[in-house]
Write an enzyme that holds these catalytic residues in place. Sequence first.
Site, PDB file in Angstrom:
ATOM      1  N   GLU A   1       0.976  -1.253  -0.028  1.00 21.59           N
ATOM      2  CA  GLU A   1      -0.074  -0.061   0.027  1.00 21.59           C
ATOM      3  C   GLU A   1       0.939   1.216   0.108  1.00 21.59           C
ATOM      4  O   GLU A   1       0.779   1.844   0.797  1.00 21.59           O
ATOM      5  CB  GLU A   1      -0.823   0.104   1.189  1.00 21.59           C
ATOM      6  CG  GLU A   1      -1.665  -1.372   1.390  1.00 21.59           C
ATOM      7  CD  GLU A   1      -2.527  -1.229   2.938  1.00 21.59           C
ATOM      8  OE1 GLU A   1      -3.487  -2.110   2.855  1.00 21.59           O
ATOM      9  OE2 GLU A   1      -1.990  -0.693   3.523  1.00 21.59           O
ATOM     10  N   PRO A   2       1.690   1.530  -1.255  1.00 19.92           N
ATOM     11  CA  PRO A   2       2.566   2.605  -1.164  1.00 19.92           C
ATOM     12  C   PRO A   2       1.596   3.881  -1.387  1.00 19.92           C
ATOM     13  O   PRO A   2       0.779   3.703  -2.231  1.00 19.92           O
ATOM     14  CB  PRO A   2       3.526   2.397  -2.121  1.00 19.92           C
ATOM     15  CG  PRO A   2       2.700   1.484  -3.186  1.00 19.92           C
ATOM     16  CD  PRO A   2       1.807   0.603  -2.329  1.00 19.92           C
TER      17      PRO A   2
ATOM     18  N   ARG B   1       1.595  20.270   6.604  1.00 20.66           N
ATOM     19  CA  ARG B   1       2.658  19.350   7.129  1.00 20.66           C
ATOM     20  C   ARG B   1       3.770  19.952   7.899  1.00 20.66           C
ATOM     21  O   ARG B   1       4.239  19.598   9.017  1.00 20.66           O
ATOM     22  CB  ARG B   1       3.403  18.506   5.903  1.00 20.66           C
ATOM     23  CG  ARG B   1       2.372  17.492   5.181  1.00 20.66           C
ATOM     24  CD  ARG B   1       3.069  16.677   4.238  1.00 20.66           C
ATOM     25  NE  ARG B   1       3.706  15.561   5.276  1.00 20.66           N
ATOM     26  CZ  ARG B   1       4.935  15.335   5.530  1.00 20.66           C
ATOM     27  NH1 ARG B   1       5.664  16.372   4.899  1.00 20.66           N
ATOM     28  NH2 ARG B   1       5.536  14.454   6.292  1.00 20.66           N
TER      29      ARG B   1
ATOM     30  N   TYR C   1       3.542  18.584  11.683  1.00 19.75           N
ATOM     31  CA  TYR C   1       4.678  17.464  11.851  1.00 19.75           C
ATOM     32  C   TYR C   1       6.217  17.985  11.961  1.00 19.75           C
ATOM     33  O   TYR C   1       6.914  17.440  12.229  1.00 19.75           O
ATOM     34  CB  TYR C   1       4.781  16.498  11.060  1.00 19.75           C
ATOM     35  CG  TYR C   1       3.504  15.753  10.442  1.00 19.75           C
ATOM     36  CD1 TYR C   1       2.705  15.080  11.315  1.00 19.75           C
ATOM     37  CD2 TYR C   1       2.760  16.009   9.191  1.00 19.75           C
ATOM     38  CE1 TYR C   1       1.564  14.475  10.997  1.00 19.75           C
ATOM     39  CE2 TYR C   1       1.851  15.476   8.743  1.00 19.75           C
ATOM     40  CZ  TYR C   1       1.048  14.591   9.555  1.00 19.75           C
ATOM     41  OH  TYR C   1      -0.110  14.090   9.182  1.00 19.75           O
TER      42      TYR C   1
ATOM     43  N   CYS D   1      -4.069  33.558  10.338  1.00 17.95           N
ATOM     44  CA  CYS D   1      -3.839  34.395  11.654  1.00 17.95           C
ATOM     45  C   CYS D   1      -3.579  33.487  12.720  1.00 17.95           C
ATOM     46  O   CYS D   1      -4.281  33.206  13.527  1.00 17.95           O
ATOM     47  CB  CYS D   1      -5.022  35.266  11.723  1.00 17.95           C
ATOM     48  SG  CYS D   1      -5.378  36.437  10.670  1.00 17.95           S
ATOM     49  N   GLU D   2      -2.291  32.780  12.527  1.00 22.15           N
ATOM     50  CA  GLU D   2      -1.610  31.937  13.715  1.00 22.15           C
ATOM     51  C   GLU D   2      -0.062  32.075  13.616  1.00 22.15           C
ATOM     52  O   GLU D   2       0.306  31.764  12.233  1.00 22.15           O
ATOM     53  CB  GLU D   2      -2.171  30.451  13.421  1.00 22.15           C
ATOM     54  CG  GLU D   2      -3.638  30.183  13.606  1.00 22.15           C
ATOM     55  CD  GLU D   2      -3.681  28.759  14.019  1.00 22.15           C
ATOM     56  OE1 GLU D   2      -2.901  28.091  14.789  1.00 22.15           O
ATOM     57  OE2 GLU D   2      -4.673  28.165  13.887  1.00 22.15           O
TER      58      GLU D   2
HETATM   59  N1  LLP Z   1      -1.328   1.772   4.759  1.00 21.48           N
HETATM   60  C1  LLP Z   1      -1.958   2.220   5.505  1.00 21.48           C
HETATM   61  C2  LLP Z   1      -2.747   1.074   6.578  1.00 21.48           C
HETATM   62  C3  LLP Z   1      -1.720   3.425   6.175  1.00 21.48           C
HETATM   63  O1  LLP Z   1      -2.095   3.925   7.343  1.00 21.48           O
HETATM   64  C4  LLP Z   1      -0.854   4.339   5.431  1.00 21.48           C
HETATM   65  C5  LLP Z   1      -0.582   5.837   5.693  1.00 21.48           C
HETATM   66  C6  LLP Z   1      -0.354   3.860   4.166  1.00 21.48           C
HETATM   67  C7  LLP Z   1      -0.710   2.574   3.675  1.00 21.48           C
HETATM   68  C8  LLP Z   1       0.296   4.905   3.229  1.00 21.48           C
HETATM   69  O2  LLP Z   1       1.603   5.039   3.829  1.00 21.48           O
HETATM   70  P1  LLP Z   1       2.721   5.766   2.821  1.00 21.48           P
HETATM   71  O3  LLP Z   1       3.048   4.818   1.914  1.00 21.48           O
HETATM   72  O4  LLP Z   1       2.073   6.979   2.119  1.00 21.48           O
HETATM   73  O5  LLP Z   1       3.825   6.064   3.674  1.00 21.48           O
HETATM   74  N2  LLP Z   1      -0.321  12.820   7.013  1.00 21.48           N
HETATM   75  C9  LLP Z   1       0.932  12.122   7.279  1.00 21.48           C
HETATM   76  C10 LLP Z   1       1.278  10.599   6.630  1.00 21.48           C
HETATM   77  C11 LLP Z   1       0.142   9.608   7.343  1.00 21.48           C
HETATM   78  C12 LLP Z   1      -0.066   8.323   7.054  1.00 21.48           C
HETATM   79  C13 LLP Z   1      -0.971   7.616   7.313  1.00 21.48           C
HETATM   80  N3  LLP Z   1      -1.087   6.145   6.658  1.00 21.48           N
HETATM   81  C14 LLP Z   1       2.205  13.164   6.445  1.00 21.48           C
HETATM   82  O6  LLP Z   1       1.810  14.046   6.110  1.00 21.48           O
HETATM   83  O7  LLP Z   1       3.295  12.630   6.687  1.00 21.48           O
END
Ligand code: LLP
Length: 420
Positions: free
Chosen positions: A273-274, A312, A316, A344-345
């Site tokens: 799941e990329p 982001r 983070y 405004c923050e």
């Molecule tokens: N599979 C599951 C179950 C997940 O929870 C996620 C991400 C992915 C796949 C995909 O992960 P990736 O390959 O994109 O790393 N908003 C945050 C990232 C939150 C990720 C949540 N889950 C950011 O901006 O860094």
Amino acid sequence: MNDFQYREGELYCEDVPLSRIAKEVGTPCYVYSHHTLVRHFRVYDSAFQNIPHIVAFAMKANSNLAVLRMMAKEGSGVDIVSGGELFRALKAGVPPGKIVFAGVGKKPEEIRDALKADILMFNVESSAELQAINDVAASMGVKARVALRINPDIDPKTHPYISTGLKKSKFGIAADRAIEEFKAAAAFSHIEVVGLHAHIGSQLTQVAPFVESLKKVLTMVQTLAEQGIPIRYLNIGGGLGITYSDETPPEPKDLAAAIFPLVRDLKCVLIMEPGRVIVGNAGVLLTKVLYTKDGETKRFLIVDAAMNDLIRPSLYDAHHDIKPVYENVARGAKETVDVVGPVCESGDFLAKDRAMPEMNAGDLMAVMSAGAYGFVMSSNYNSRPRVPEVLVHEGQIHVIRARESYDDLVHGEQIPAFLS
Ligand code: LLP
């Protein structure tokens, strides 16, 4: 590698100068390169070519219909986490047989819609959810295919907000209760157990946590097979990191090489799941300097994009490189500035204490690596219309989401009669 490069003195997306996009579409806007998106998908998919697999793009990273259609055309499935994502995926033409549905809080209506669409499987996060899925499936007279999401208790060594596979996290079923839960799942009348899922976090910059997690779940797969519960799909989640500044994450082929020996003899289809690794560096947020301001202790570049457009950095403390669109500006003497938006923050910033070449009102800049978790996390805070998304393809600019209007801002709002 991505298709945002300086050419003839200015930053291009593929064969299109970003300045042309700013002129035609306005700023701020998200710009995606079709060529980079396709290349990233193919690099990932082909890394696993020796293993039967399904790439289920984590559409939470970027859920624009055009991006999803592009993924579907490349043969991708999707990982969804809500009824809204299911709706988008189906609308974009993603085959239901390649959709997996994760998330700790699936509602009965969402479960029903997914069963109606006949998606590949649910990634189940708790025993209460198993019961709920069984009940909905029973009411529809169907069997629901499920994988149980196991929490392998592995530290992915990333930001705590995006670590998901630790004991203290809300995700998945505890590893030491896994076998018991699988047996309980297999006993449900309207559940068919087909898989095991583990996702430990996002923006991982090492292969070791993936391998550690996989080793842990493979012992479960073995035990389950011995107990008459064969696992047909093994879902290793997403999480591969990208370069935002100086990280050197493994490439998809490194991940594939590390796990190949472990899964070679399995009679399983691998699901991955990329999200970020496919779309992150395929997009930028294009913005313009509105004002410069010399505060008491520091200089500010006030730009037209803000935390509501890209959250982001504020949420983070994430680093996004910022490149001036014109190379002569980029070569200028550096000064330390905060790049801030109009919201405004004090938390509204795109970069803090950043060494940037001197920039002036009207100068364009690209906030890099913004294709993942950029637009999708944007909001209307401060009643700011959400910005357009643009897809560049073979020298053409395609607006794949229009800039919101002020009317869009109040869509659905009503002043009740008693206030008139
Ligand atoms: N599979 C599951 C179950 C997940 O929870 C996620 C991400 C992915 C796949 C995909 O992960 P990736 O390959 O994109 O790393 N908003 C945050 C990232 C939150 C990720 C949540 N889950 C950011 O901006 O860094």
